[in-house]
Enzyme design. Structure first.
Site, PDB file in Angstrom:
ATOM      1  NE  ARG A  60     -42.885 -28.837  -9.256  1.00  0.00           N
ATOM      2  CZ  ARG A  60     -43.607 -29.119 -10.582  1.00  0.00           C
ATOM      3  NH1 ARG A  60     -44.239 -27.992 -11.094  1.00  0.00           N
ATOM      4  NH2 ARG A  60     -43.859 -30.337 -11.070  1.00  0.00           N
ATOM      5  CE1 TYR A 124     -30.078  -8.709  -1.226  1.00  0.00           C
ATOM      6  CE2 TYR A 124     -31.526  -9.599  -2.824  1.00  0.00           C
ATOM      7  CZ  TYR A 124     -30.503  -9.748  -2.069  1.00  0.00           C
ATOM      8  OH  TYR A 124     -29.879 -11.007  -1.931  1.00  0.00           O
ATOM      9  CG  ASP A 198     -38.414  -5.395  -1.739  1.00  0.00           C
ATOM     10  OD1 ASP A 198     -38.919  -5.559  -0.517  1.00  0.00           O
ATOM     11  OD2 ASP A 198     -37.383  -6.083  -2.308  1.00  0.00           O
ATOM     12  CE  LYS A 223     -32.935 -10.619   4.190  1.00  0.00           C
ATOM     13  NZ  LYS A 223     -33.516 -11.111   3.017  1.00  0.00           N
TER      14      LYS A 223
HETATM   15  C1  LIG Z   1     -35.048  -5.567   0.153  1.00  0.00           C
HETATM   16  C2  LIG Z   1     -34.862  -7.127  -0.013  1.00  0.00           C
HETATM   17  N1  LIG Z   1     -35.755  -7.701  -1.190  1.00  0.00           N
HETATM   18  C3  LIG Z   1     -35.254  -9.061  -1.635  1.00  0.00           C
HETATM   19  C4  LIG Z   1     -34.471  -9.566  -1.015  1.00  0.00           C
HETATM   20  C5  LIG Z   1     -34.059 -11.221  -1.488  1.00  0.00           C
HETATM   21  O1  LIG Z   1     -34.715 -11.817  -0.614  1.00  0.00           O
HETATM   22  P1  LIG Z   1     -34.215 -13.364  -0.298  1.00  0.00           P
HETATM   23  O2  LIG Z   1     -32.734 -13.440   0.083  1.00  0.00           O
HETATM   24  O3  LIG Z   1     -35.065 -13.915   0.465  1.00  0.00           O
HETATM   25  O4  LIG Z   1     -34.321 -14.115  -1.683  1.00  0.00           O
HETATM   26  C6  LIG Z   1     -33.632  -9.107  -0.094  1.00  0.00           C
HETATM   27  C7  LIG Z   1     -32.754  -9.904   0.603  1.00  0.00           C
HETATM   28  O5  LIG Z   1     -31.796  -9.278   1.343  1.00  0.00           O
HETATM   29  C8  LIG Z   1     -33.820  -7.887   0.435  1.00  0.00           C
HETATM   30  O6  LIG Z   1     -33.039  -7.061   1.511  1.00  0.00           O
END
Ligand SMILES: Cc1ncc(COP(=O)(O)O)c(C=O)c1O
Length: 407
Positions: A60, A124, A198, A223
């Site tokens: 962890r 998101y 992000d 992704k």
């Molecule tokens: C731009 C973006 N940031 C963060 C996330 C969150 O990621 P996770 O699903 O891996 O927690 C996503 C998920 O689709 C996303 O598209």
């Protein structure tokens, strides 16, 4: 890789950077499927716990598979960037169980009760949910404006000195809107704000926010970085090494948002082909957008690579290519969207993005089914909107499947 040769190309970094030679001469770093790590004697245990000797203790807290991912991602996000003193930018990365876990660490490590986060209205959904519904219980609240309008950002910062963080996501999910990282970062620094970005949709292959003096970058590694849809994951990167090793590390450790060795192994290997994949994803996307733009069944295409897209100039300034994400509106509305999705044969009906195969979703009948029509339409999510993550298949096959599904 020998540490002596400095890598001049990004693809070489993707393949080789930070791979440590295995003591058993395994080609790839083995999956360290071990919850805990042992000591030769009690004194070594003491040295490990006191920090006198570096080494793993408990998965962890850290694991060799996490370390390889973290160092490789730090090398990718800092590639070719120098500090104002001319020295190469150094970053510290922390791998998490998901993009949301990385975002949670970022927010909690930097904000306290009474603080506010300035952000763009298109984000998101999970990030929006934590900002709107989770953090307010701790008296941390969002200020949401249209960050494509610098005046709105400036007015908000001027009006509200409790704004402590500027949180960017560009291109944004699901609208693919882009905000100007350089301009906004410069502005936020004048108000002593922390800037976070992000970078999930772009990846460091297309866009490096640290070039514009941001403090933190987050990714959902689920992704394009993983690229094959095999694991959920996230990463937080920061240039304040001390803060990352103390505050961020402690939060990951105590909130338990760590990744696991198998997912980290998949990510290490997925990232090796990021450059090749992004080239193909993006060249396919450009052609797919052109095709959709002239198709009689399509009312509108939202893709930053099209010159008439309102964020085209910003996207081209800060990204190598405009990416592989787009959305388009069908003239036949909700039922048109359902029929289109049902006709797809090769392309995949699903949420998520960034995998080798082309993925499509119809938000009105899927992700946003329970959101009232007026609420989703404010965000551009109309009845006939389709979101697409363009894959790396042969272009002709993607176009043929779209064409027969649009019929
Ligand atoms: C731009 C973006 N940031 C963060 C996330 C969150 O990621 P996770 O699903 O891996 O927690 C996503 C998920 O689709 C996303 O598209």
């Amino acid at each position: 890789m020998s540490n002596k040769l400095s890598l001049s190309g990004f693809d070489s970094v993707l393949v080789h950077a930070e791979h440590a030679k295995d003591p058993n001469y395994s080609h790839l770093t083995p999956i360290y499927a071990s919850s805990t790590f042992v000591y030769d004697d009690a004194e070594q245990g003491m040295r490990r716990f006191s920090g006198e000797e570096k080494g793993y203790i408990y998965s962890r807290w850290g694991n060799p598979n996490f370390t390889e991912v973290e160092r490789k991602l730090a090398a990718m996000e800092s590639f070719g960037i120098n500090n104002p003193d001319g020295n190469p930018l150094e970053l510290e990365a922390l791998l998490h169980a998901s993009g949301m876990a990385a975002i949670t660490t970022l927010l909690v490590m930097n904000l306290k009760a009474g603080d506010k986060v300035l952000t763009h209205y298109s984000l998101y959904g999970g990030t929006e949910e934590i900002l709107r519904n989770v953090l307010p219980a701790f008296n941390i609240t969002p200020v949401i404006v249209d960050l494509r309008d610098i005046k709105q950002a400036q007015e908000a910062l001027e009006r509200d000195p409790s704004i402590r963080m500027l949180y960017l996501e560009t291109p944004a999910n699901p609208t693919i809107q882009c905000v100007d990282i350089e301009l906004l970062s410069k502005l936020a620094k004048q108000y002593n704000c922390i800037v976070a970005c992000d970078n999930t949709f772009a990846t460091p292959y297309l866009q490096q926010p640290f070039r514009y003096n941001v403090d933190f970058v987050v990714h959902s590694t689920t992704k394009f970085l993983n690229g094959h849809g095999t694991a959920i994951g996230g990463v937080l990167l920061g240039k304040d090494i001390e803060k990352m090793r103390s505050k961020a590390y402690t939060l990951r450790k105590t909130l338990g948002g760590n990744s696991n060795p198998f997912d980290a192994f998949l990510l290490i290997n997925g990232m090796k082909t990021l450059g090749l994949r992004m080239e193909r994803h993006c060249s396919n996307a450009q052609e797919v957008a052109k095709f959709l733009n002239s198709h009689p069944a399509v009312a509108k295409v939202n893709y930053n690579g099209l010159p008439d897209h309102p964020d085209h100039a910003v996207a081209m300034r800060q990204m190598k290519y405009p990416g592989a994400m787009m959305s388009f509106e069908l003239k036949k509305g909700f039922q048109g969207g359902v029929d289109f999705m049902n006709r797809l044969q090769m392309c995949t009906r699903t949420v998520s993005l960034g995998t080798c195969d082309t993925l499509l979703c119809h938000p009105a009948s899927m992700t946003h089914f329970s959101v009232p029509k007026e609420a989703r339409e404010k965000y551009g999510i109309t009845d006939g909107l389709i979101r697409m993550s363009v894959g790396i298949e042969n272009l002709e096959d993607i176009l043929a499947d779209l064409d027969q599904s649009l019929a």
